[in-house]
Motif scaffolding. Structure first.
Motif, PDB file in Angstrom:
ATOM      1  N   LEU A  75      10.164 -16.996 -34.802  1.00 38.60           N
ATOM      2  CA  LEU A  75       9.414 -17.757 -34.759  1.00 38.60           C
ATOM      3  C   LEU A  75       8.908 -18.884 -36.234  1.00 38.60           C
ATOM      4  CD1 LEU A  75       7.080 -17.736 -32.495  1.00 38.60           C
ATOM      5  CD2 LEU A  75       5.515 -16.426 -33.838  1.00 38.60           C
ATOM      6  N   HIS A  76       9.013 -18.119 -37.143  1.00 34.20           N
ATOM      7  CA  HIS A  76       8.673 -19.096 -38.488  1.00 34.20           C
ATOM      8  C   HIS A  76       9.936 -19.155 -39.295  1.00 34.20           C
ATOM      9  CE1 HIS A  76       4.654 -17.528 -37.537  1.00 34.20           C
ATOM     10  NE2 HIS A  76       5.034 -16.262 -37.497  1.00 34.20           N
ATOM     11  N   MET A  94       4.803 -10.682 -32.101  1.00 35.91           N
ATOM     12  CA  MET A  94       4.716 -12.010 -32.377  1.00 35.91           C
ATOM     13  C   MET A  94       4.438 -12.361 -33.644  1.00 35.91           C
ATOM     14  SD  MET A  94       2.509 -14.648 -30.220  1.00 35.91           S
ATOM     15  CE  MET A  94       3.248 -14.688 -28.456  1.00 35.91           C
ATOM     16  N   ASP A  95       4.450 -11.752 -34.586  1.00 35.07           N
ATOM     17  CA  ASP A  95       4.384 -11.899 -36.160  1.00 35.07           C
ATOM     18  C   ASP A  95       5.683 -12.715 -36.633  1.00 35.07           C
ATOM     19  OD1 ASP A  95       1.545 -11.603 -37.172  1.00 35.07           O
ATOM     20  OD2 ASP A  95       1.994  -9.326 -36.632  1.00 35.07           O
ATOM     21  N   TYR A  96       6.458 -12.160 -35.799  1.00 35.84           N
ATOM     22  CA  TYR A  96       8.000 -12.628 -36.326  1.00 35.84           C
ATOM     23  C   TYR A  96       8.791 -13.254 -35.019  1.00 35.84           C
ATOM     24  CZ  TYR A  96       6.872 -10.658 -40.616  1.00 35.84           C
ATOM     25  OH  TYR A  96       6.204 -10.411 -41.828  1.00 35.84           O
ATOM     26  N   ALA A 104       2.839 -10.760 -27.685  1.00 40.57           N
ATOM     27  CA  ALA A 104       1.702 -10.500 -28.458  1.00 40.57           C
ATOM     28  C   ALA A 104       2.145  -9.753 -29.782  1.00 40.57           C
ATOM     29  CB  ALA A 104       0.841  -9.710 -27.556  1.00 40.57           C
ATOM     30  N   ARG A 105       1.016  -9.496 -30.462  1.00 39.98           N
ATOM     31  CA  ARG A 105       1.524  -8.841 -31.764  1.00 39.98           C
ATOM     32  C   ARG A 105       1.600  -7.264 -31.681  1.00 39.98           C
ATOM     33  NH1 ARG A 105      -3.050 -11.182 -35.384  1.00 39.98           N
ATOM     34  NH2 ARG A 105      -4.129 -10.942 -33.481  1.00 39.98           N
ATOM     35  N   ILE A 157       2.431  -5.435 -34.788  1.00 37.50           N
ATOM     36  CA  ILE A 157       2.422  -4.853 -36.505  1.00 37.50           C
ATOM     37  C   ILE A 157       0.935  -4.615 -36.670  1.00 37.50           C
ATOM     38  CG2 ILE A 157       2.635  -5.161 -38.775  1.00 37.50           C
ATOM     39  CD1 ILE A 157       5.333  -6.683 -37.825  1.00 37.50           C
ATOM     40  N   PRO A 158      -0.292  -5.449 -36.181  1.00 35.17           N
ATOM     41  CA  PRO A 158      -1.482  -5.163 -36.730  1.00 35.17           C
ATOM     42  C   PRO A 158      -2.043  -4.091 -35.916  1.00 35.17           C
ATOM     43  CG  PRO A 158      -1.235  -7.389 -35.750  1.00 35.17           C
ATOM     44  CD  PRO A 158       0.258  -6.995 -36.287  1.00 35.17           C
TER      45      PRO A 158
END
Lengths: 554, 103
Positions: free
Chosen positions: A49-50, A414-416, A422-423, A425-426
């Protein structure tokens, strides 16, 4: 531990030089992205993603102090000072730059590590029981077989362009800590009439069509194993579907053709494969086995019993994070990467160096990475446990939560990840912090929560006692909950509980589930999974959907 | 009736660093979503995407992402694109660390 030969080192150097030239040609425009992408994926390099992501193999999860220090050095020099241990015993670097990757691969090669076949439609990094060679109940160390499979499958010319990725796991224990039933091929080492062999499961896998592997053969003698595996993969390569990537895994091939048809085809293929091997693989296996000889264990526990008796914090750590070793004066220590609120599987470079130092100083220079994203000192003399605990505490690595509710598997989500919907980790962070605040974790006891950020199920949510799957529902993160999954020897796919929950509802839902378990369990020795199996889903669904339960009762 | 066109930005990842980038009105790549060119019609969007895809020496994987006008420039609509404007939520890495995000 297996030591790379000159052949291995030369092979890696040559392969890395080849990739360095390919990167240069992509940067100068000689290669298009379409041409370059399969080449970078063959060397474990994704674009996420980033940023780029480099996935490095830790074959069968085993590494030594020098290798761990090199992973730390790479994290410092070319990444952001940490690495992420995955559910397939890999480490991922989340922030490399394209032009640095050849240097990273050379640095890995210096310590006998690589990123080959950590991606692509080929036989991936072979995984194994993370307590291999140490567990008290083990039948045989699975790592020599895993290493033999690694050597056979690496750059195997027939299997570089399979219909889809192909995952093999090996266990030498009836406990099956390698989740063999959720792999394309799962191998369980067994003994029959004094002879070692393997039970072969085929067609397991999670993802959008989760399936438990079926027994293809209940005993394959070791000297038949490689040709037998080759026959299976050859049959899949020919028979597996290529018209639809979602139906291309061997689990679908087995499902559509039936296990009897697959067995008949494998049996027909096997003789020719066997004839091509001529026993050379068994000579190689003998050399590999010598490299995996157990360390020389030392007798005596020193002051361990006294410390254990008088220090409650230490006692809790030992009770929660250690497992019985084959030698009574040793322990297998699992170091949790899941401090409450931490990112599951992440370790800073400083933490990696602490772990390397501890392995070298106290624990026969050996470390493991588990599919549950923790780090293990497999051969730790009990007399050193207290010193190790103190050092871990200083490094933020002494959380006593292994196997408990905050020891959560979570994929990068979805943080990475570019595929995630969807995310993850959080969500894991919030659940862990909630139960730390409630101080319920130890009262709840053994409970595996596993979270995936998409249907591909890298977080193994299907085999979580509580599974959480993050999805995109009309442009909003939404989380489905599954119940009753289990990745052990009698693996079970969890059942979907009902409608999903919004991001900010998930932790409350999990708390309601866990409180319902505490209300209905027979006694503290009955685990969440036992209670679920005894009572079924009803009391848990009622806790998850109280309004619906109320309406039904009215 | 044809569906109303949702405004778009052209986005991709930078070839060397992998950073999320956006095409601005001058045809340059910016790391700041607020400086992206907000495209208001289908035809222009398709042409600009083709222009972007031709710049393979700078970027990877160009595509059109839904966006809307905001007080400081274009804003993402979908949560995935919102995450791409800032970076992961577990660390202050990526754009949020670089001070690029306008949120």
């Amino acid at each position: 531990m297996y030591a790379y030969t000159d052949f291995d080192r030369d092979f890696l150097a040559e392969r890395n030089a080849q990739f360095r030239a390919q990167v240069a040609r992509r940067i100068d425009g000689s290669l298009t992205e379409d041409e370059f992408k399969p080449l970078r994926l063959m060397n474990g390099l994704y674009l996420q993603l980033h940023a780029y992501m480099l996935r490095v193999a830790i074959p069968y999860g085993t590494l030594n102090a020098a290798q761990m220090r090199q992973l730390a050095m790479i994290a410092d020099r070319w990444d952001k000072g940490y690495g992420h241990f995955t559910t397939r015993q890999n480490i991922q670097y989340n922030w490399p730059e394209l032009r640095d990757v050849p240097d990273m691969l050379d640095a890995l090669g210096e310590v006998g590590m690589h990123a080959i076949q950590t991606s692509g439609n080929t036989i991936r990094n072979v995984t194994a029981d993370h307590f291999a060679g140490a567990a008290a109940e083990e039948i045989a160390d699975p790592r020599p077989i895993a290493e033999l499979i690694r050597q056979w499958s690496t750059d195997h010319p027939e299997f570089q362009f399979l219909g889809r990725k192909f995952k093999i796991a090996v266990t030498g224990s009836v406990q099956d800590r390698a989740v063999t039933a959720a792999h394309d091929i799962g191998l369980r080492l067994v003994e029959r009439d004094g002879q070692l062999g393997a039970m072969v499961l085929v067609g397991g896998g999670l993802g959008r069509t989760p399936m438990i592997g079926k027994i293809l053969n209940d005993f394959v003698a070791l000297d038949d194993l490689l040709p037998y595996l080759e026959a299976i993969v050859a049959v899949y390569n020919l028979l597996g579907r290529r018209d639809n990537k979602y139906k291309a895994r061997i689990k679908i091939t087995v499902h559509e053709n039936g296990i009897e048809e697959i067995r008949a085809r494998v049996d027909a293929e096997f003789p020719a494969r066997k004839a091509a091997f001529n026993g050379a693989d068994m000579d190689i296996l003998k050399r590999i086995e010598a490299d995996f000889a157990a360390p020389k264990f030392e007798d005596g526990q020193g002051a361990f019993p006294t410390h254990y008796q008088h220090d409650p914090v230490f006692r809790s750590f030992v009770d929660t994070n250690t497992t019985a070793h084959r030698h009574p004066d040793y322990a297998i220590l699992t170091v949790s990467t899941k401090a409450h609120g931490a990112t599951p599987g992440d370790a800073t470079s400083d933490q990696m160096r602490v772990l390397a130092d501890l392995a070298e100083t106290y624990a026969h220079n050996e470390l493991r990475i588990s599919h549950e994203q923790n780090v293990i000192l497999p051969h730790l003399p009990k007399k050193h446990l207290r010193a190790v605990h103190a050092a871990l505490a200083e490094a933020g690595l002494a959380t006593a939560n292994v196997g408990l509710i905050s020891d959560i598997i979570a994929c990068p989500g979805m943080d990475y990840c570019a595929l995630a919907t969807a995310r993850s980790i959080p969500v894991a962070q919030e659940i862990a912090e909630r139960f730390e605040q409630l101080k319920l974790e130890h009262e709840v006891g053994p409970l595996k929560i596993k979270i995936s950020g998409c249907i591909n199920a890298c977080g193994h949510h299907h085999v979580g006692h509580i599974g959480i799957l993050g999805l995109d529902r009309a442009g909003v993160e939404n989380y489905q909950i599954t119940l009753g999954g289990d990745g052990g020897p009698d693996a079970v796919i969890g059942e979907r509980a009902g409608p999903g929950f919004a991001y900010d509802e998930v932790t409350d839902a999990i708390e309601r589930l866990v409180r319902a378990y505490l209300d209905v369990r027979q006694d503290p020795s009955e685990t969440f999974l036992d209670t679920y199996r005894r009572l079924g889903a009803a009391p848990f669904k009622a806790a998850l959907y109280p309004e619906e339960a109320k309406a039904n009762a009215a | 009736m044809p569906r109303a066109f949702t405004p778009k930005v052209v986005t991709a990842n930078a070839l060397l660093e992998g950073d999320v980038v956006y095409l601005d009105a001058q045809g340059h790549w910016t790391r700041d979503h607020a400086k992206a060119d907000l495209i208001e019609d289908q035809g222009t969007a398709e042409i600009r995407l083709l222009e972007a895809q031709a710049q393979a020496h700078e970027i990877v994987g160009a595509y059109l992402a839904d966006a809307q006008a905001g007080p400081h420039g274009p804003e993402p609509i979908h949560f995935r694109e919102a995450f791409r404007t800032r970076g992961p939520s577990n660390y202050a890495h990526g754009k949020q660390a670089d001070g690029v995000t306008t949120e």
